[in-house]
Design a protein around this motif. Structure first.
Motif, PDB file in Angstrom:
ATOM      1  N   ARG A  58       0.830  -1.209   0.000  1.00  0.00           N
ATOM      2  CA  ARG A  58       0.000   0.000   0.000  1.00  0.00           C
ATOM      3  C   ARG A  58       0.865   1.259   0.000  1.00  0.00           C
ATOM      4  N   ARG A 146     -15.901  13.245   4.092  1.00  0.00           N
ATOM      5  CA  ARG A 146     -14.675  12.673   3.542  1.00  0.00           C
ATOM      6  C   ARG A 146     -14.379  13.340   2.201  1.00  0.00           C
ATOM      7  N   LYS A 157      -2.529   6.718   0.952  1.00  0.00           N
ATOM      8  CA  LYS A 157      -2.446   7.133   2.355  1.00  0.00           C
ATOM      9  C   LYS A 157      -1.438   8.291   2.377  1.00  0.00           C
ATOM     10  N   TYR A 162      -5.023  14.095   5.784  1.00  0.00           N
ATOM     11  CA  TYR A 162      -5.312  13.924   7.214  1.00  0.00           C
ATOM     12  C   TYR A 162      -5.798  15.128   8.004  1.00  0.00           C
ATOM     13  N   GLU A 191     -16.392   6.049   6.721  1.00  0.00           N
ATOM     14  CA  GLU A 191     -15.417   5.459   7.651  1.00  0.00           C
ATOM     15  C   GLU A 191     -15.302   6.385   8.853  1.00  0.00           C
ATOM     16  N   THR A 193     -12.250   8.410  11.530  1.00  0.00           N
ATOM     17  CA  THR A 193     -11.147   9.316  11.181  1.00  0.00           C
ATOM     18  C   THR A 193      -9.875   8.569  10.791  1.00  0.00           C
ATOM     19  N   ALA A 194      -9.660   7.367  11.339  1.00  0.00           N
ATOM     20  CA  ALA A 194      -8.508   6.546  10.946  1.00  0.00           C
ATOM     21  C   ALA A 194      -8.890   5.074  11.041  1.00  0.00           C
ATOM     22  N   GLU A 195     -10.174   4.800  10.787  1.00  0.00           N
ATOM     23  CA  GLU A 195     -10.685   3.432  10.913  1.00  0.00           C
ATOM     24  C   GLU A 195     -11.783   3.205   9.885  1.00  0.00           C
ATOM     25  N   ASN A 196     -11.903   1.995   9.425  1.00  0.00           N
ATOM     26  CA  ASN A 196     -13.055   1.593   8.613  1.00  0.00           C
ATOM     27  C   ASN A 196     -14.191   1.205   9.557  1.00  0.00           C
ATOM     28  N   LEU A 214     -10.429   4.553   2.934  1.00  0.00           N
ATOM     29  CA  LEU A 214      -9.134   3.909   2.711  1.00  0.00           C
ATOM     30  C   LEU A 214      -9.321   2.390   2.719  1.00  0.00           C
ATOM     31  N   GLY A 216      -8.539  -0.384   4.087  1.00  0.00           N
ATOM     32  CA  GLY A 216      -7.901  -0.789   5.340  1.00  0.00           C
ATOM     33  C   GLY A 216      -7.439  -2.243   5.330  1.00  0.00           C
ATOM     34  N   ILE A 217      -6.277  -2.454   5.872  1.00  0.00           N
ATOM     35  CA  ILE A 217      -5.736  -3.818   5.945  1.00  0.00           C
ATOM     36  C   ILE A 217      -6.419  -4.590   7.077  1.00  0.00           C
ATOM     37  N   THR A 218      -6.794  -3.891   8.133  1.00  0.00           N
ATOM     38  CA  THR A 218      -7.552  -4.544   9.207  1.00  0.00           C
ATOM     39  C   THR A 218      -8.948  -4.894   8.685  1.00  0.00           C
ATOM     40  N   THR A 252     -12.489  -0.684  12.572  1.00  0.00           N
ATOM     41  CA  THR A 252     -11.237  -1.437  12.470  1.00  0.00           C
ATOM     42  C   THR A 252     -10.116  -0.536  11.953  1.00  0.00           C
ATOM     43  N   GLY A 253      -8.922  -0.763  12.483  1.00  0.00           N
ATOM     44  CA  GLY A 253      -7.753  -0.028  12.014  1.00  0.00           C
ATOM     45  C   GLY A 253      -6.523  -0.571  12.711  1.00  0.00           C
ATOM     46  N   THR A 254      -5.381  -0.340  12.134  1.00  0.00           N
ATOM     47  CA  THR A 254      -4.140  -0.812  12.749  1.00  0.00           C
ATOM     48  C   THR A 254      -4.023  -0.286  14.174  1.00  0.00           C
TER      49      THR A 254
END
Ligand code: PMP
Length: 304
Positions: A58, A146, A157, A162, A191, A193-196, A214, A216-218, A252-254
């Protein structure tokens, strides 16, 4: 955030306090940079980075979209992420690679401006707090939308995206909420602010399609885990009022991992507590990242 000893900068380990950038670094003025956030978890076989190759893919895609010519190859950034854990003797961490426009003449022409890279790694616990992970959070629909897909490169990303998230997060925090639910330009749920985001309706796990959100990988991990658990997954548009009547919801998010959402805009979601599917997926996710599920060991890069 807990400071560690070194930051990797342009292929060298620099002491944290000396890892500084010139005042006229272009990325600082215009937000022209791409980055990643990766977690490294403790496992019985030592620290392991979660889905490192996917994060690096990514990162490379973000750079490609933003037309930033990366000074190093994907594999070299991967190595730097592993090395930063070793060098700082970390057992668990948040790893932040950043590829940014360096020092150069101001203005919109970026030709000839150097592209610099750094990778930081530092000890990091929960993002929204342990209570949030356990009992869930209250969120609020943001007054900020968004980005429109044609105004900003939402699949990248990129740092410049941001301030939109920060404005929404500040607004939510100032009103007593943990995070913001962000809608897209048409008014559909997008989504946080930093999570799906996900909701559960009639035992089906639903998440918005990847338009302005985004990738998201999570998000991808949770969708794969859910399908493996024989839970139906749907990607479709939905509105905030449809989400108000969800049986369950989570983000979900890292950084946020899997955090239950128990209240949206003062409407209680389901029972007001994290429920069955949310708890099941959360437990599985934590077991996987800590290397307890052999089937998903492929997602881990061990730092030996
Ligand atoms: N959306 C946005 C805007 C984000 O910044 C993030 C964090 N990278 C996410 C979603 C979640 O992505 P991931 O699961 O890959 O961390």
């Amino acid at each position: 955030m807990e400071e560690s000893e070194f930051i990797w900068m342009n292929n060298e380990f620099v002491p944290w306090k000396e890892a500084n950038i010139p005042a006229l670094t272009k990325a600082l003025h215009y937000g022209y940079a791409v980055f990643e956030g990766i977690r490294c978890y403790e496992t019985s076989k030592g620290p392991a980075l979660f889905r490192l190759q996917d994060h690096m893919k990514r990162l490379m895609n973000s750079a490609h979209i933003m037309q930033l010519k990366t000074p190093y190859k994907k594999e070299e950034y991967e190595k730097a992420c592993i090395e930063i854990i070793r060098k700082n003797k970390l057992t668990q961490a948040y790893v932040r690679p950043l590829i940014y426009l360096g020092y150069g003449a101001l203005g919109m022409d970026i030709k000839g401006v150097p592209v610099d890279s750094l990778v930081a790694g530092f000890k990091f616990k929960t993002y929204l707090g342990e209570e949030a992970v356990k009992h869930g959070v209250k969120i609020k629909t943001s007054s900020y939308r968004r980005h429109n897909v044609n105004s900003m490169m939402v699949k990248a990303k990129t740092s410049g995206n941001y301030p939109n998230s920060i404005l929404a997060k500040m607004e939510a925090l100032n009103s007593g909420f943990a995070d913001a639910l962000m809608l897209d330009q048409e008014g559909y749920v997008c989504e946080c602010t930093a999570e799906n985001v996900f909701m559960v309706k009639n035992n089906i796990l639903v998440t918005p399609p990847l338009m302005s959100a985004l990738e998201g990988i999570t998000r991808d991990s949770i969708m794969q885990i859910a399908r493996d658990e024989k839970i139906s997954v749907e990607e479709r548009l939905f509105t905030r009022d449809e989400m108000y009547t969800a049986d369950e919801a989570f983000m979900t998010g890292t950084a946020a991992e899997l955090t239950p959402i128990v209240n949206i805009d003062e409407r209680i979601i389901g029972s007001g507590n994290p429920e069955h599917i949310t708890k099941k997926l959360q437990k599985k996710y934590f077991d996987i990242v800590h290397g307890k599920v052999s089937k998903y060991k492929k997602w881990l890069t061990f730092v030996k």
